[in-house]
Design an enzyme around this catalytic site. Structure first.
Site, short mmCIF file in Angstrom:
data_model
loop_
_atom_site.label_atom_id
_atom_site.label_comp_id
_atom_site.label_asym_id
_atom_site.label_seq_id
_atom_site.Cartn_x
_atom_site.Cartn_y
_atom_site.Cartn_z
N CYS A 132 0.83 -1.21 0.00
CA CYS A 132 0.00 0.00 0.00
C CYS A 132 0.86 1.26 0.00
O CYS A 132 1.40 1.64 1.05
CB CYS A 132 -0.93 -0.02 1.20
SG CYS A 132 -1.93 1.48 1.35
N CYS A 135 -0.37 4.08 2.24
CA CYS A 135 -0.10 3.88 3.67
C CYS A 135 1.37 4.11 3.98
O CYS A 135 1.71 4.70 5.01
CB CYS A 135 -0.43 2.45 4.10
SG CYS A 135 -1.89 1.74 3.38
N ASP A 136 2.25 3.62 3.15
CA ASP A 136 3.67 3.53 3.53
C ASP A 136 4.63 4.40 2.72
O ASP A 136 5.81 4.47 3.06
CB ASP A 136 4.13 2.06 3.43
CG ASP A 136 3.35 1.16 4.38
OD1 ASP A 136 2.96 1.66 5.45
OD2 ASP A 136 3.12 -0.01 4.05
#
Ligand code: NAP
Length: 315
Positions: A132, A135-136
């Site tokens: 992701c 997200c990261d």
């Protein structure tokens, strides 16, 4: 018999459980083999509103779970293998619990990112291997990352990652990309993106703590070489966890449950779907939580008019 069962304990299922429990609906939440869903595979979550300095994914899930329990949600461990929606109440076969009956059902079983299943990948998930970028990506500022895949997701993730990383290398197993023309063009015009086509990833390399490289094989020559990198984003698609439905709900060709626009209603009255199991577009914790809330409200309204049992004594 249960009044309402929630399947799955990601942000969608847990939000549904909080709302149902708080409305005195006594939800039973069935959690499977990956309790907490994809959030438990990430480290820090910095984009969930309300946490100014971020929160660890597992902690966020744990908090939601405790919040649901505080209002009376009951959690049971089990794996749903079959569902029967042909008559009311609905029947579920749950490994570990046997046959379970329920008046209403909320499906929030999520979608699992497809993995390469190569050595090193699982071990370094969350330590450089991610599924992701939203997200990261932030953790790879001024670093070099590899994105694996040739579809729209890979193009999108690679383009997004150029906001943070100095260099993004797309590794794809064929010469031709599967992605739509427009997404390909966008990636091709981005000079931070490099291309490494016709390569099969064979091993994720690390130093015991974090990713250091990706070993790939050239599909023409069979030669192997190592791409040095700080991060590897696996973007080879997602698989919604809907196998147990056995075709009883309307899904798209990939298996995502189709809900009536603006609601969480499936084609079977009394069965609701929320979170990633019905969303192949946004796939964020906050959007999952939002639809979890919608599912709880939809289920509550449904039960007001359709319950076969008088539940007033149990409330
Ligand atoms: P996808 O279209 O199925 O593409 C998956 C890619 O991963 C393919 O290039 C595939 O290679 C590769 N792949 C699959 N298994 C692999 C393996 N084991 N090893 C190496 N490579 C592997 O999936 P997606 O990109 O997630 O897209 C899914 C759907 O969502 C599509 O309909 C897409 O259009 C849509 N989507 C749209 C947007 C947007 O419009 N903004 C963004 C993301 C996704 P091959 O090509 O060789 O099969």
């Amino acid at each position: 018999m249960e009044k309402v069962i929630v399947l799955g304990t990601g942000p969608a299922g847990l939000t549904a459980a909080i709302y149902l429990a708080r409305a005195n609906m006594k939800p039973v939440v069935i959690e499977g083999d990956e309790p907490g869903g994809q959030l438990t595979l990430t480290t820090e979550v910095e984009n969930f509103p309300g946490f100014e300095t971020g929160i660890m994914g597992p902690e966020l899930i744990n908090n939601m779970r405790k919040q649901a329990e505080r209002f009376g949600a009951e959690f049971k461990r089990g794996w749903v293998t079959e569902a029967d929606f042909s008559s009311k109440p609905f029947k579920l076969k749950v490994e570990g619990l046997g046959e379970v009956l329920t008046e209403a059902l909320i499906i929030s079983t999520g979608a699992s990112a497809k993995m390469l299943n190569i050595p090193g990948e699982k071990e370094l998930l969350g330590q450089g291997v991610s599924t992701c970028a939203t997200c990261d990506g932030f953790f790879f500022r001024q670093k070099k990352v590899v994105v694996i895949g040739g579809g729209d997701s890979a193009m999108e993730e690679a383009t997004f990652l150029t906001k943070f990383a100095d260099e993004v290398e797309i590794v794809h197993r064929r010469h031709e990309l599967r992605a739509s023309k427009i997404m390909q063009e966008r990636a091709k015009q981005n000079n931070k993106i490099k291309w490494n086509l016709n390569k099969t990833p064979i091993e994720v390399l690390g130093d015991g703590k974090k990713v250091t490289g990706l070993k790939v094989k050239d599909n023409d020559t069979g030669e192997e070489h190592i791409i040095e990198t700080d991060g590897i984003f696996v973007a080879i698609g997602h698989k919604p966890n809907t196998g147990f439905l056995n075709g009883q709900l309307e899904t798209d060709e990939v298996g995502y449950i189709i809900v009536k626009p603006g609601s969480t209603k499936t084609n079977v009255p009394g069965v609701f779907a929320c979170g990633d199991v019905q969303d192949n577009q946004y796939r964020q914790a906050i959007t999952a939580a939002g639809t979890g809330c919608m599912a709880a409200l939809d289920a509550e309204r449904y039960l007001e008019g359709h319950a076969t049992q008088d539940w007033s004594q149990t409330l």
